[in-house]
Scaffold this active site. Structure first.
Site, PDB file in Angstrom:
ATOM      1  N   GLU A 186      -2.674   3.335   5.711  1.00  9.12           N
ATOM      2  CA  GLU A 186      -3.179   4.553   6.330  1.00  9.12           C
ATOM      3  C   GLU A 186      -2.041   5.560   6.518  1.00  9.12           C
ATOM      4  O   GLU A 186      -0.863   5.180   6.491  1.00  9.12           O
ATOM      5  CB  GLU A 186      -3.787   4.200   7.695  1.00  9.12           C
ATOM      6  CG  GLU A 186      -4.973   3.235   7.623  1.00  9.12           C
ATOM      7  CD  GLU A 186      -6.288   3.914   7.237  1.00  9.12           C
ATOM      8  OE1 GLU A 186      -6.283   4.786   6.344  1.00  9.12           O
ATOM      9  OE2 GLU A 186      -7.317   3.564   7.828  1.00  9.12           O
TER      10      GLU A 186
ATOM     11  N   ASN B 203      -8.607   9.926   3.377  1.00 11.39           N
ATOM     12  CA  ASN B 203      -7.403  10.413   4.070  1.00 11.39           C
ATOM     13  C   ASN B 203      -6.137  10.122   3.262  1.00 11.39           C
ATOM     14  O   ASN B 203      -5.028  10.205   3.783  1.00 11.39           O
ATOM     15  CB  ASN B 203      -7.301   9.778   5.464  1.00 11.39           C
ATOM     16  CG  ASN B 203      -7.204   8.260   5.405  1.00 11.39           C
ATOM     17  OD1 ASN B 203      -7.165   7.669   4.322  1.00 11.39           O
ATOM     18  ND2 ASN B 203      -7.152   7.623   6.568  1.00 11.39           N
TER      19      ASN B 203
ATOM     20  N   HIS C 214      -5.393   7.190   1.832  1.00 17.04           N
ATOM     21  CA  HIS C 214      -4.893   5.804   1.853  1.00 17.04           C
ATOM     22  C   HIS C 214      -5.067   5.146   0.488  1.00 17.04           C
ATOM     23  O   HIS C 214      -5.950   5.492  -0.287  1.00 17.04           O
ATOM     24  CB  HIS C 214      -5.513   4.971   2.984  1.00 17.04           C
ATOM     25  CG  HIS C 214      -6.948   4.611   2.840  1.00 17.04           C
ATOM     26  ND1 HIS C 214      -7.846   4.650   3.875  1.00 17.04           N
ATOM     27  CD2 HIS C 214      -7.666   4.169   1.770  1.00 17.04           C
ATOM     28  CE1 HIS C 214      -9.030   4.250   3.453  1.00 17.04           C
ATOM     29  NE2 HIS C 214      -8.953   3.960   2.186  1.00 17.04           N
TER      30      HIS C 214
ATOM     31  N   ASP D  95      -6.616  -5.949  -0.279  1.00 16.90           N
ATOM     32  CA  ASP D  95      -6.773  -5.959   1.179  1.00 16.90           C
ATOM     33  C   ASP D  95      -7.985  -6.767   1.632  1.00 16.90           C
ATOM     34  O   ASP D  95      -8.822  -7.167   0.825  1.00 16.90           O
ATOM     35  CB  ASP D  95      -6.854  -4.520   1.720  1.00 16.90           C
ATOM     36  CG  ASP D  95      -7.707  -3.595   0.836  1.00 16.90           C
ATOM     37  OD1 ASP D  95      -8.490  -4.106   0.016  1.00 16.90           O
ATOM     38  OD2 ASP D  95      -7.574  -2.370   0.977  1.00 16.90           O
TER      39      ASP D  95
HETATM   40  C1  F6R Z   1     -10.393  -1.081  -1.178  1.00 14.73           C
HETATM   41  C2  F6R Z   1      -9.279  -0.217  -0.849  1.00 14.73           C
HETATM   42  C3  F6R Z   1      -9.471   1.198  -0.409  1.00 14.73           C
HETATM   43  C4  F6R Z   1     -10.484   1.964  -1.248  1.00 14.73           C
HETATM   44  C5  F6R Z   1     -10.628   3.387  -0.728  1.00 14.73           C
HETATM   45  C6  F6R Z   1     -11.646   4.194  -1.513  1.00 14.73           C
HETATM   46  O1  F6R Z   1      -9.944  -2.373  -1.552  1.00 14.73           O
HETATM   47  O2  F6R Z   1      -8.187  -0.672  -0.912  1.00 14.73           O
HETATM   48  O3  F6R Z   1      -8.229   1.842  -0.464  1.00 14.73           O
HETATM   49  O4  F6R Z   1     -10.072   1.985  -2.583  1.00 14.73           O
HETATM   50  O5  F6R Z   1     -11.023   3.359   0.611  1.00 14.73           O
HETATM   51  O6  F6R Z   1     -12.902   3.654  -1.281  1.00 14.73           O
HETATM   52  P1  F6R Z   1     -14.169   4.108  -2.132  1.00 14.73           P
HETATM   53  O7  F6R Z   1     -13.946   3.650  -3.512  1.00 14.73           O
HETATM   54  O8  F6R Z   1     -15.331   3.399  -1.478  1.00 14.73           O
HETATM   55  O9  F6R Z   1     -14.250   5.590  -2.004  1.00 14.73           O
END
Ligand code: F6R
Length: 242
Positions: free
Chosen positions: A143, A136, A138, A67
């Site tokens: 989302e 959440n 994702h 992303d």
């Molecule tokens: C990042 C991504 C997100 C993160 C998720 C967890 O490229 O796709 O889905 O993996 O928000 O983030 P952290 O690792 O910071 O808790």
């Protein structure tokens, strides 16, 4: 699903890096699906160390990131392209022409999503997809929603994600409100998925994702249907599952 229980963040990072290193060793031209965020930083550090010791090479590897924020230039310190350069690509022998992140400044969102989906297909799909888990539920920036979005798309970030990512920006207003993300369909087509989770903050969502119903309201729950998922989580993240 295979579960690899790690002691703590460092141990989780080492174990996740070992899986990625094994993938590259067995298939040097692997297509790696990569993630940003706090969870994979330690794994990337371990991979850099293995590369510096001459144990692995990324020379033939293709990488396709999950992303990118809409509206951020590649050289913006908060962009995911910049994150990948800083945390992995600048320190290993990967060919940056074969490491892909969506273009946050693309003029036409639909065209950019189609272009990105085309890249995934062009390289024959993802061999190993590394995933972090959002608070959440994702994965990528998919989302909670009414439906599972299949392909790469533009998504409005939820308040919870904006708040979680606020730590990387000077102020909350600076956090982009939209992102491009690989879709759930693009993610679960990966041949092997490695989901990493560390810390008590991930315990409830991890339990809901794997023991609750499969629902687009908790996008990571789709992983219950994938035949080759490896969860690498530390003891605090796993505290409600074991
Ligand atoms: C990042 C991504 C997100 C993160 C998720 C967890 O490229 O796709 O889905 O993996 O928000 O983030 P952290 O690792 O910071 O808790």
């Amino acid at each position: 699903m295979r579960i690899i229980l790690a002691k703590d963040y460092e141990d989780m990072s080492q174990k996740a890096a070992n899986l990625i290193a094994a993938q590259i060793s067995l298939k040097p031209n692997s297509v790696l699906g990569l993630a940003t965020g706090s969870s994979p930083i330690g794994a990337y550090q371990n991979l850099i160390e293995s590369y510096k010791k001459g144990q692995i090479s990324f020379a033939q590897t293709v990488s396709i990131n999950l992303d990118e924020y809409v509206g951020l230039a590649q050289n913006s310190p908060q962009s995911y392209r910049f994150f990948m350069d800083e945390n992995l690509f600048n320190h290993v022998d990967i060919d940056k022409n074969r490491s892909f992140v969506p273009n946050g400044l693309a003029a036409d969102a639909k065209e950019e999503c189609a272009r990105y989906e085309g890249i995934i297909k062009q390289f024959g799909g993802v061999d190993l997809q590394l995933l972090g888990l959002g608070n959440n539920g994702h994965i990528g920036f998919n989302e909670p929603a009414q439906n599972f979005e299949k392909e790469t798309h533009k998504v409005a970030l939820t308040e919870s994600t904006i708040k979680a990512n606020r730590r990387f920006f000077a102020k909350e207003e600076d956090v982009p409100r939209f992102a491009y993300t690989m879709g759930i369909g693009s993610i679960i087509k990966a041949r092997h998925i490695v989901l990493i989770a560390s810390g008590v903050g991930k315990a409830q969502v991890l339990k809901d994702a794997f023991l609750g119903p499969v629902t687009p309201q908790l996008p990571a729950s789709i992983l219950q249907f994938h035949p080759n998922v490896c969860l690498v989580a530390d003891e605090t993240a796993m505290s409600l599952l074991i």
